[in-house]
Structures are given as structure tokens and as C-alpha cells.
Scaffold this active site. Sequence first.
Site, PDB file in Angstrom:
ATOM      1  N   SER A 584       0.850  -1.195   0.000  1.00 52.22           N
ATOM      2  CA  SER A 584       0.000   0.000   0.000  1.00 52.22           C
ATOM      3  C   SER A 584       0.891   1.252   0.000  1.00 52.22           C
ATOM      4  CB  SER A 584      -0.947  -0.031   1.197  1.00 52.22           C
ATOM      5  OG  SER A 584      -1.950   0.947   1.052  1.00 52.22           O
ATOM      6  N   ASP A 672      -9.070  -5.761  -4.985  1.00 45.61           N
ATOM      7  CA  ASP A 672      -8.657  -4.591  -4.199  1.00 45.61           C
ATOM      8  C   ASP A 672      -9.462  -3.366  -4.613  1.00 45.61           C
ATOM      9  OD1 ASP A 672      -7.369  -2.594  -2.794  1.00 45.61           O
ATOM     10  OD2 ASP A 672      -5.351  -3.214  -3.355  1.00 45.61           O
ATOM     11  N   HIS A 704      -7.232  -5.760  -0.620  1.00 43.55           N
ATOM     12  CA  HIS A 704      -6.041  -4.941  -0.414  1.00 43.55           C
ATOM     13  C   HIS A 704      -5.017  -5.599   0.508  1.00 43.55           C
ATOM     14  CE1 HIS A 704      -3.747  -1.291  -0.623  1.00 43.55           C
ATOM     15  NE2 HIS A 704      -3.844  -1.049   0.665  1.00 43.55           N
TER      16      HIS A 704
END
Length: 728
Positions: A584, A672, A704
Site C-alpha cells: 500500500s 482490491d 487490499h
Amino acid sequence: MEPPLLNNTEEIAALYRELSQFPSLSSACIGPEITTQYGGKYCNIYTEWSQRDLERAENVKFCRQYLIFHDSQSIVYSSPSGNCTEIKGELLSRDSPSGAQKAVLRKTSNSKGEEKQFLEVWEKNRKVKSIDLSALEKHGQVYEDDQFGCLAWSHSETHLLYVAEKKRPKAESFFKPKAPELNVEEELRKTEQKEKAIKGEQFVFYEDWGETLVAKSVPVLCVLDIESNNVSVLESVPEHISPGQAFWTPGDTGVVFAGWWHEPFRLGLRHCTNRRSALYFVDLTGGRCELLSDDTKAIWSPRLSPDQCRIVYLENVAFGPHQQCSRLCMYDWYTKLTSTVVEIVPRKSQGEFTGIYNTALPERCWAADSQRVVLDTAQRSRQELIVVDTLSGTVCSLTKGSPLGSWTLLTIDRDLMVAKFSTPSRPPMLMVAFLPPAGKEAEVNWVCLEESHQIQEITWNIHTLHPPPELDNPHYAGLDFEAILLRPTQAPEQTKFPLVVTPHGGPHSVFTISWMLYPAVLCRMGFAVLLVNYRGSLGFGQDSVASLPGNVGIQDVKDVQFCMEQVLQKEPLDPQRVALLGGSHGGFLSCHLIGQFPTTYKACVARNPVVNMASMVGSTDIPDWCLAEAGLPYDPSALPDPREWTEMLLHSPMQYVDKVQTPVLLMLGEEDRRVPPKQGLEYYRALKARGIPTRVLLYPGNNHSLAGVEAEADGFMNIAQWLIQHMK
């Protein structure tokens, strides 16, 4: 001298299997207090755990119970009660206030594979109710998540309150063949039984609440009358509000809930404690809905005191950083007054306390005196338990004198606390203690109920970093930050370990000194792992959080690089074998670092990375993040102008792609919603076009976090092979 790295695939897989088998504690519940004929007291503690099952490719949930003999101030004797039992199909479960009954929301599948939800009530040694909620057709699926979901007993133990998806009208094709005509009587009976389907509604788009809350769109509050089996949907909630986290008011005359604005449209809610929301009360006697808090802020986790007089909850400003330092607020049910118990802390002063950073208060967090509240919060790189006096606002640590590690409160009932404790070299342990009287909290005495063994092969420590003047933020001068270093314990003299640098995601989150699977396995393989809490991380004061928006891709990148360089000088690490691993925003930083420092890193692994904030803003469930972190205002009704598009691109790793030389492994979740896989694929194409060794792993059914058991295991093995291949 280079220490040997474990590089045999079968041996790495065996090591991963060994360390992945340590279970994690998820919840605990304390049973009623029982007094023996000799005057002794004991109670039962019910705990739920989860463990990866690599053969079944799923997380297995199981329970274990413990007996605690005590004198209301200290634990006299404790022991496990029987072996573990796997839990199947349970989505939610709650004991009644007296402990005499238990409610369970269960998911089952019939022979056709159709899923149904049942609400069960258990008493003593039998199931006394089993209600097919799907058959009642009063609402859609019940919410079992920890964002909206609840299963709350009324104080009288006659009703259950829960949250479900609002019932949607039945839809059918314009061209559906007509059924044969029936006589008038049959037609009338059929009309009564079946609601009329609406044509043209089959493919209507319903917004949802984004990452991990897919298909959750319009939550409604539902009440089950246990005696009559009747379910009613509360109609008084305002149309622009999505309710959740509900509980019964004193006297069961109404319901209190947190309500989130969903106008003009829904934004992602998971890990976003900045969404506009407020505290509400629905009066069941009069049908009115009343606002109890400021409706311009973001609030969550309302919790009623044992004497049913006060409600505490957490509060943030709406919008801005997704997570930040929070206020602890309190609403008095009888005076109707709201007070701030703990304020936002800009940065720690003379004391140790750096503020409250918490995505949810424990469901039970009040002491028996209805005056003190116990919770866990990040304090720099540690997760601590604190007790807050709601009348004086004083904060006291319950774990300061305890072993160094990270603590999470699972529950507190009648002042008996149940907590989870772990370190980077010790998997989770189950701990219990009685909360001492006010003013004597430092005397707390923790007892271990379920021990885990220290992994002797892992050594860890915390490094404190002070950025030099040229890296200081002029608006927030003097901020420091920390990093956690794990490295193999045993090594010959002059040994230098290869280093894996790992910045966290968020960017407003934090690594704490807790058990983490990937770093532990990498360390056992022979790598050192550096977990960097750059400026902007939680737990270091609100000034640290506020210093980063507008400076992403600059301040955080320089912090990670500076940290890595400092640690290389102080620890036995090999500067010629340094790699990056991040997910991320950690992937965002990893991609930035290989572009801004192209000759430093030998390998890079990026899990669902943000690579282009400008292209992400139109496809993510958190478009406000792209603007806020670039230092720009977010307006849901306005499109970014050319200057703002440019600004987002200039903060992104994509602007440095021409300088990248490091081989890159990209790991993407097909489902995601936060950082859609198109981000990673955009980077993949750019790297391929420039001849950089690049590989993509795309995991179907994963979002995610890439936390599916199969994806997590396969991902680690591919990470290990990529690092070994490129760090020789």
C-alpha cells in the site's frame, strides 16, 4: 563475512509452515461469577482464536475456555478447561447480560449451496431458538463486520438488536414470460404471498462502503422479539444516515447508534476514522430520532457504562488524514451534557503519553466503578494498555512495568481484564489481571493463561531517529521517529546480514513491537528486517501525523532512507545487500526509493502499491486520500483542476520510473477496492517498457490486504525467492 541464507525452497516452506501455525487471539468473554459453598469465587473465560490451515487454505476459528479462581482483587488459581474446539459457521455471538443465555448468528448452506442465516438462542445445554432470518424476508444479509455490525441483548434479555442490509425490491426482466392465468381466488392468494417484482430494476447499481465492506450499502437496525420470533426494522433513522454499532438505552426504551453520512455518495470506511458521523438515539416509545453529538465530526465506538449513566466514544475531525490522534468524549445520559475526557496530544511533553490512536474501543471497556475506562493504544512503537479516569481526565499506563511488547485489551468485566500480549519474537499470549483501585493502577499484576515460547533465534530492538536539520519539517520542527530492527540472534563475529527495509502502509498507521509472521520468517531465514515508523506514523503525537500531508513522496521517503543509512552504521548489516518490501503506502515508498536512490537497493517487492495518485483518484474507494496526502483540499462535488492533477503526479513514484534499475516483484489483489490492481499494472508496463526485470502476481478473490491464507503463503514464498535471487 556473509552468514548463510536459507535458500532451499522446501526448507523455507517448512519454516513458514512452522511459524504460521501460531494462533492469534481474536476475542474473549467472561462468564458469570460463581461462589462456592466455601465462599471462594470463580468464573469462566471463553476465548476465540484463529489459525492458518495451509491444507484447507483457510483461517480456522476455534475456542478455548479457562477457569479463574479469585478473591475479586487478585487471581488465586487459573487453569485451561478442556481442549480447543473448532467453531463452524458462527458469524457473531453474544452472551446475555446475566450470562444465562447466548445469541449466535450462524451461516449455513443447504444441499443446493444456497446460503442462509439463522439467529439462535442457547440456554444451559440446549438450543431454545433457531430463526431462519432469510425466510422471514424482512431484510437482506445481517452485517457481521466490526464496522457496522452488532448483536446486542436488551437489558431485560427479551430482545436482540442487530444490523442488516435493507430489503431490496424484487426485480425481473421486461421480457419475462407470463405465467398461465389462474382463477381469481388463486390469483388473490398468490398476490398475498408474493410481492410484485419491478421491471427495469435488475441491473441498478448500489453504492457500497468499499474495501472489505463490498455489498454493504444501506444498513438498517433490526429488533428480534425472542418470545414471538417477530423481527421489526426501525424506521426512524434519517434517510442520509447509515446506522451501526448500536446498543440499547437504559430501560430498553430506545437504541443508541453511530450514524455515517452517505451523501452525496459513499466513500471507503475501513481504516477511515475521518468519515463524517454522529451519535444518535432512536426513541422506541415515540419513534423520534435525536442527535446526541456534534454532527460535523467523525465519531465511532460508543460504549455504555455499567451503571447505564454515561457513554464514551472516540472523535476525530471529518476528512483530513484517515487515521490520527483522537479525542475520548463522554455523553451523560441524564444531564445530556458532552465533555472531552482526553484531548488530542500534539506531541508528548514531559510525560510519556502521546495520545489515543485506536480504530475501535473494546466492546467492554468500562471499569466496575463506571468512572474509569480501559483501552489499548499505540504509544510510539509500542501498543500499551491505559486506564482513563473520565472525571479527572488522568491517564495511567497498565503495562509500563510489564515486559516490553504490545498489549491489546480483549475485554474487561467486573474489573477482570483479559488481554493479548506479543513481541516480534514471541507469538500471542493470553494474559489476565484485576484492575487495581483508582490511584493504585501501577500495582497491576498480570497472570499468563496461555503461554507461547520465545523464539530464541530472533533478536529485536527499537532505534530512535532524529532527522538532521536539512530533513527537518519547518512547520513541525524537532519531530523524531523510530524503527524496529529484527535480526538473527546467533552469528559469528564480523557477520553482516542482508537487510530488508519495510515501511508501513497508511501512511498514518504504525508498526508496533508485536508478533508479525513475514518479518519473523525472513529473520529465521537469515535476513535482518527494518520496520520503519517514519514521521506521519500514529503514536507519536498529532504533530507527527499532520507533518506528512503535502509531503508524501518527500519527507517519508527521506526518513526511510536516512533510517536505513543510520542503522547500517550501527548494526552488523551488509550495505551491498539491501532490499525493499512494502504494501500500500509502504509499496508507494518502496517504488519511490528505487527511483530516487536507484543504486541502493538490490530488490524490491511492492504489494498493492500506489504508483500514480493522479490516475488512482478516479478508481479508488478513497479519492479524498489522493488529494489530502498531496496537500490538496477534497471537495466531493468538484473535479481536480490541472494544477491538482499535476501536484498528485509529482508526489507519485511514477515520476521517477525512468531512473529505476532495481528488479521489482508486484503482488496485486484482484478484488482490491482501495488501491485497484490497475495501479500495479500501470507500473509493470512502465518498467517492462524500460527493460527492468519485473514480475506480477495477481491473486483472485483477494483484496487490499492479500490476507487469504493461500495468497499469503504463496506470496511469502515468492518474496523469499525474489530476495534470494537478486541479493546474492
